[in-house]
Design a protein around this motif. Structure first.
Motif, mmCIF file in Angstrom:
data_model
loop_
_atom_site.group_PDB
_atom_site.id
_atom_site.type_symbol
_atom_site.label_atom_id
_atom_site.label_comp_id
_atom_site.label_asym_id
_atom_site.label_seq_id
_atom_site.Cartn_x
_atom_site.Cartn_y
_atom_site.Cartn_z
ATOM 1 N N ARG A 158 -86.141 22.484 -127.161
ATOM 2 C CA ARG A 158 -85.600 23.186 -127.263
ATOM 3 C C ARG A 158 -84.055 23.447 -128.163
ATOM 4 O O ARG A 158 -84.320 24.093 -128.856
ATOM 5 C CB ARG A 158 -85.256 24.262 -125.628
ATOM 6 C CG ARG A 158 -86.549 24.272 -125.042
ATOM 7 C CD ARG A 158 -86.944 25.423 -125.848
ATOM 8 N NE ARG A 158 -88.728 25.226 -125.437
ATOM 9 C CZ ARG A 158 -89.014 27.060 -124.801
ATOM 10 N NH1 ARG A 158 -87.892 27.633 -125.278
ATOM 11 N NH2 ARG A 158 -90.041 26.787 -124.464
ATOM 12 N N SER A 159 -83.701 22.492 -127.440
ATOM 13 C CA SER A 159 -81.796 22.205 -128.204
ATOM 14 C C SER A 159 -82.597 21.235 -129.936
ATOM 15 O O SER A 159 -81.606 22.813 -130.722
ATOM 16 C CB SER A 159 -81.028 20.575 -127.656
ATOM 17 O OG SER A 159 -80.897 21.452 -126.591
ATOM 18 N N ALA A 160 -83.173 21.130 -130.379
ATOM 19 C CA ALA A 160 -83.470 20.417 -131.730
ATOM 20 C C ALA A 160 -83.609 21.511 -132.380
ATOM 21 O O ALA A 160 -83.510 22.570 -133.400
ATOM 22 C CB ALA A 160 -84.669 19.463 -132.120
ATOM 23 N N GLU A 161 -85.009 22.333 -131.502
ATOM 24 C CA GLU A 161 -85.021 24.211 -132.062
ATOM 25 C C GLU A 161 -84.480 24.619 -132.355
ATOM 26 O O GLU A 161 -84.135 25.756 -133.418
ATOM 27 C CB GLU A 161 -86.475 24.993 -131.424
ATOM 28 C CG GLU A 161 -86.694 25.910 -131.394
ATOM 29 C CD GLU A 161 -87.623 26.536 -130.208
ATOM 30 O OE1 GLU A 161 -89.081 26.852 -130.640
ATOM 31 O OE2 GLU A 161 -87.383 27.275 -129.509
ATOM 32 N N LEU A 162 -83.220 25.295 -131.419
ATOM 33 C CA LEU A 162 -82.532 25.937 -132.006
ATOM 34 C C LEU A 162 -81.376 25.648 -132.610
ATOM 35 O O LEU A 162 -80.635 26.615 -133.333
ATOM 36 C CB LEU A 162 -81.174 25.636 -130.036
ATOM 37 C CG LEU A 162 -80.068 27.056 -130.564
ATOM 38 C CD1 LEU A 162 -80.046 27.986 -130.614
ATOM 39 C CD2 LEU A 162 -79.228 26.945 -129.677
ATOM 40 N N LEU A 163 -81.217 24.463 -132.910
ATOM 41 C CA LEU A 163 -79.799 23.703 -134.207
ATOM 42 C C LEU A 163 -81.213 23.986 -135.584
ATOM 43 O O LEU A 163 -80.427 24.492 -136.366
ATOM 44 C CB LEU A 163 -79.522 22.639 -134.470
ATOM 45 C CG LEU A 163 -78.319 22.101 -132.287
ATOM 46 C CD1 LEU A 163 -78.356 20.907 -132.134
ATOM 47 C CD2 LEU A 163 -77.600 22.893 -132.718
ATOM 48 N N ARG A 184 -86.912 34.020 -135.368
ATOM 49 C CA ARG A 184 -88.321 34.009 -135.938
ATOM 50 C C ARG A 184 -88.619 32.466 -135.185
ATOM 51 O O ARG A 184 -90.122 31.733 -135.491
ATOM 52 C CB ARG A 184 -88.802 34.127 -136.925
ATOM 53 C CG ARG A 184 -89.464 36.193 -137.725
ATOM 54 C CD ARG A 184 -89.893 36.073 -138.436
ATOM 55 N NE ARG A 184 -89.153 35.527 -139.807
ATOM 56 C CZ ARG A 184 -88.981 36.546 -140.562
ATOM 57 N NH1 ARG A 184 -88.478 37.689 -139.835
ATOM 58 N NH2 ARG A 184 -88.478 36.568 -141.752
ATOM 59 N N HIS A 185 -87.767 31.553 -135.805
ATOM 60 C CA HIS A 185 -87.690 29.669 -135.921
ATOM 61 C C HIS A 185 -87.571 29.232 -134.164
ATOM 62 O O HIS A 185 -87.090 28.435 -133.692
ATOM 63 C CB HIS A 185 -86.767 29.687 -136.355
ATOM 64 C CG HIS A 185 -87.264 29.114 -137.847
ATOM 65 N ND1 HIS A 185 -87.494 30.612 -139.046
ATOM 66 C CD2 HIS A 185 -88.137 28.666 -138.640
ATOM 67 C CE1 HIS A 185 -87.901 29.971 -139.906
ATOM 68 N NE2 HIS A 185 -87.914 28.948 -140.185
ATOM 69 N N LEU A 186 -87.574 30.407 -133.048
ATOM 70 C CA LEU A 186 -87.467 30.203 -131.716
ATOM 71 C C LEU A 186 -88.285 30.595 -130.954
ATOM 72 O O LEU A 186 -88.804 31.712 -130.552
ATOM 73 C CB LEU A 186 -86.203 30.902 -131.304
ATOM 74 C CG LEU A 186 -84.501 30.852 -131.783
ATOM 75 C CD1 LEU A 186 -83.614 31.440 -131.290
ATOM 76 C CD2 LEU A 186 -84.425 29.389 -131.324
ATOM 77 N N SER A 187 -88.854 29.646 -130.291
ATOM 78 C CA SER A 187 -90.670 30.075 -129.441
ATOM 79 C C SER A 187 -90.043 30.670 -128.494
ATOM 80 O O SER A 187 -91.280 31.527 -128.362
ATOM 81 C CB SER A 187 -90.589 29.244 -128.877
ATOM 82 O OG SER A 187 -90.386 27.707 -128.139
ATOM 83 N N ALA A 188 -88.676 30.937 -127.970
ATOM 84 C CA ALA A 188 -88.689 31.893 -126.639
ATOM 85 C C ALA A 188 -89.000 33.303 -126.946
ATOM 86 O O ALA A 188 -89.021 33.771 -126.428
ATOM 87 C CB ALA A 188 -87.444 31.692 -126.376
ATOM 88 N N PHE A 189 -88.489 33.545 -128.457
ATOM 89 C CA PHE A 189 -88.274 34.759 -129.071
ATOM 90 C C PHE A 189 -90.010 34.761 -128.956
ATOM 91 O O PHE A 189 -90.328 36.406 -129.298
ATOM 92 C CB PHE A 189 -87.790 34.838 -129.980
ATOM 93 C CG PHE A 189 -87.496 36.002 -130.995
ATOM 94 C CD1 PHE A 189 -86.347 36.958 -130.384
ATOM 95 C CD2 PHE A 189 -88.126 36.357 -131.752
ATOM 96 C CE1 PHE A 189 -86.280 38.241 -130.749
ATOM 97 C CE2 PHE A 189 -87.858 37.870 -132.409
ATOM 98 C CZ PHE A 189 -86.669 38.905 -132.054
ATOM 99 N N THR A 190 -90.354 34.358 -129.865
ATOM 100 C CA THR A 190 -91.879 34.687 -130.964
ATOM 101 C C THR A 190 -93.120 34.680 -129.623
ATOM 102 O O THR A 190 -94.027 35.166 -129.598
ATOM 103 C CB THR A 190 -92.381 33.553 -131.680
ATOM 104 O OG1 THR A 190 -92.214 32.158 -130.960
ATOM 105 C CG2 THR A 190 -91.252 33.730 -132.999
ATOM 106 N N GLY A 191 -92.636 34.355 -128.513
ATOM 107 C CA GLY A 191 -93.563 34.206 -127.270
ATOM 108 C C GLY A 191 -93.061 35.635 -126.474
ATOM 109 O O GLY A 191 -94.094 35.579 -125.683
#
Length: 200
Positions: free
Chosen positions: A51-56, A99-106
């Motif tokens: 999640r941290s890597a995805e956020l960065l 659009r690059h955050l899975s928590a948002f796209t989910g």
């Protein structure tokens, strides 16, 4: 023809080892264990690291390019135009980042729109700390890769006295602490986006 005893023994040992390995696979399967979240040791587990890597990675989408200062906006139309262009840019970048955050796209489209509509003002104000010079009280507003416009804090008085006071207090309080720490701003961006204290 004489067979080398070392090779024959070696082959026989490998066959025995393969049989033992096969037995272990069948009789004692390896079950993965999910690491527990341990807050006391300040370590992140695999999920948290992902999640941290995805956020960065996602926040890279909203970074301004480096460009040289080409203008100082002092008149009302220049200030308004600069702010309008910057806000439009930031809203597009914020949507791209999300659009690059899975928590948002989910989540469903309606919830996504709600999060963006209710959070974009806070997020843009927060992200503008990066461009704010606390010592001289101005923003270096990057309009594109070739143009940066300087907006002094006092120019906000031309638009709205109340807006000026709010920005002045916010940037005076937080400008010196967070302006160079982009990781903190990246984390706060996500917190501001997903805060549960929103209407609806």
């Amino acid at each position: 023809m004489k067979v080398n005893n070392d090779s024959a023994d070696n082959l026989q040992n490998r066959l025995k080892f393969n049989e033992i390995e096969k037995w272990f696979d069948e009789e004692m399967p390896v079950v993965s264990i999910i690491n527990e979240i341990n807050t006391y040791d300040k370590c992140l587990n695999e999920i948290e690291m992902n999640r941290s890597a995805e956020l960065l990675n996602a926040t890279q989408k909203i970074r301004d390019p480096v460009s040289k200062i080409t203008c100082l906006a002092t008149k009302h139309p220049e200030v308004r135009h600069t702010m309008a262009v910057k806000w439009e840019q930031e809203i597009r970048r914020l949507a791209l980042m999300c659009r690059h955050l899975s928590a948002f796209t989910g989540i469903c489209d309606e919830d996504r729109m709600s999060l963006l509509k209710t959070g974009y003002r806070e997020i843009i104000a927060l992200r503008s700390l990066i461009a704010y010079n606390n010592d001289h009280r101005y923003w270096a507003v990057v309009l594109d890769s070739n143009n940066t416009t300087i907006l002094k804090m006092e120019t906000f008085k031309m638009i709205d006295e109340n807006l000026f006071e709010i920005h002045k207090q916010f940037f005076t309080k937080f400008g010196g602490e967070w302006d160079f720490d982009t990781i903190i701003l990246d984390l706060l961006t996500t917190i501001a986006l997903f805060t549960p204290h929103r209407p609806d």
